[in-house]
Design an enzyme around this catalytic site. Structure first.
Site, PDB file in Angstrom:
ATOM      1  N   HIS A  13       0.904   5.217   1.002  1.00 30.34           N
ATOM      2  CA  HIS A  13       0.302   6.272   1.813  1.00 30.34           C
ATOM      3  C   HIS A  13       0.380   7.575   1.027  1.00 30.34           C
ATOM      4  O   HIS A  13       1.453   7.924   0.512  1.00 30.34           O
ATOM      5  CB  HIS A  13       1.086   6.478   3.112  1.00 30.34           C
ATOM      6  CG  HIS A  13       1.044   5.329   4.049  1.00 30.34           C
ATOM      7  ND1 HIS A  13       0.200   5.290   5.137  1.00 30.34           N
ATOM      8  CD2 HIS A  13       1.742   4.172   4.078  1.00 30.34           C
ATOM      9  CE1 HIS A  13       0.382   4.166   5.794  1.00 30.34           C
ATOM     10  NE2 HIS A  13       1.322   3.458   5.173  1.00 30.34           N
ATOM     11  N   HIS A  59       0.832  -1.203   0.000  1.00 29.09           N
ATOM     12  CA  HIS A  59       0.000   0.000   0.000  1.00 29.09           C
ATOM     13  C   HIS A  59       0.865   1.250   0.000  1.00 29.09           C
ATOM     14  O   HIS A  59       1.946   1.275   0.559  1.00 29.09           O
ATOM     15  CB  HIS A  59      -0.980   0.017   1.178  1.00 29.09           C
ATOM     16  CG  HIS A  59      -0.367  -0.116   2.531  1.00 29.09           C
ATOM     17  ND1 HIS A  59       0.142  -1.302   3.026  1.00 29.09           N
ATOM     18  CD2 HIS A  59      -0.200   0.804   3.511  1.00 29.09           C
ATOM     19  CE1 HIS A  59       0.588  -1.111   4.254  1.00 29.09           C
ATOM     20  NE2 HIS A  59       0.407   0.159   4.568  1.00 29.09           N
TER      21      HIS A  59
END
Length: 148
Positions: free
Chosen positions: A109, A107
């Site tokens: 950010h 992922h």
């Protein structure tokens, strides 16, 4: 942020992709999904993930790299829009436990920043309070939709 142990499948982000765990989704397409971090550093802090599971940077399908980055760009542009007025963004990918990765699904950010926010940013790293994620999600979805 939830850890993988909290998930029935072993990956809370895969559960978000399959819609078996809740999330404040702000962007979604065939390859990626973006949703608000439940423990944000700043208002609008968003996570962008590939729909297909990969634990870290080294096992992301290279064909998903461009869609992942393109979605992060869309979120960044929206965070600089009228509802959020960020002056810039931090983009980070924590890869591995030593890099403070807590959910082992790749992922990115996207964290909004403002001029002179060093103290509030540092405080956000320590306190990580969610605020009204439903309202924030509505605003960010509207900013992203306005880009089309």
């Amino acid at each position: 942020m939830s850890t993988a142990g909290d998930s029935p499948t072993g990956c809370v982000f895969c559960d978000i992709v399959s819609e078996t765990s809740p999330a404040h989704v702000v962007y979604s397409d065939d390859d990626v999904i973006a949703f608000l971090d439940i423990s944000p550093v700043a208002r609008g802090h968003t996570l962008v993930i590939p729909r297909r599971h990969s634990a870290g940077l080294d096992d992301v399908d290279p064909a998903l790299g461009a869609p992942l980055l393109a979605a992060a760009q869309r979120v960044a542009k929206a965070l600089k829009g009228s509802a959020f007025r960020a002056h810039g963004v931090n983009v980070a990918l924590n890869d591995g436990r030593a890099a403070m990765q807590t959910v082992f699904h790749t992922h990115i950010h996207v964290i909004p920043r403002r001029h002179g926010d060093k103290v509030s940013f540092a405080k956000g790293l320590l306190t990580r309070r969610s605020g009204d994620l439903a309202a924030i999600g509505t605003e960010l979805r509207a900013e992203i939709a306005a880009q089309r």
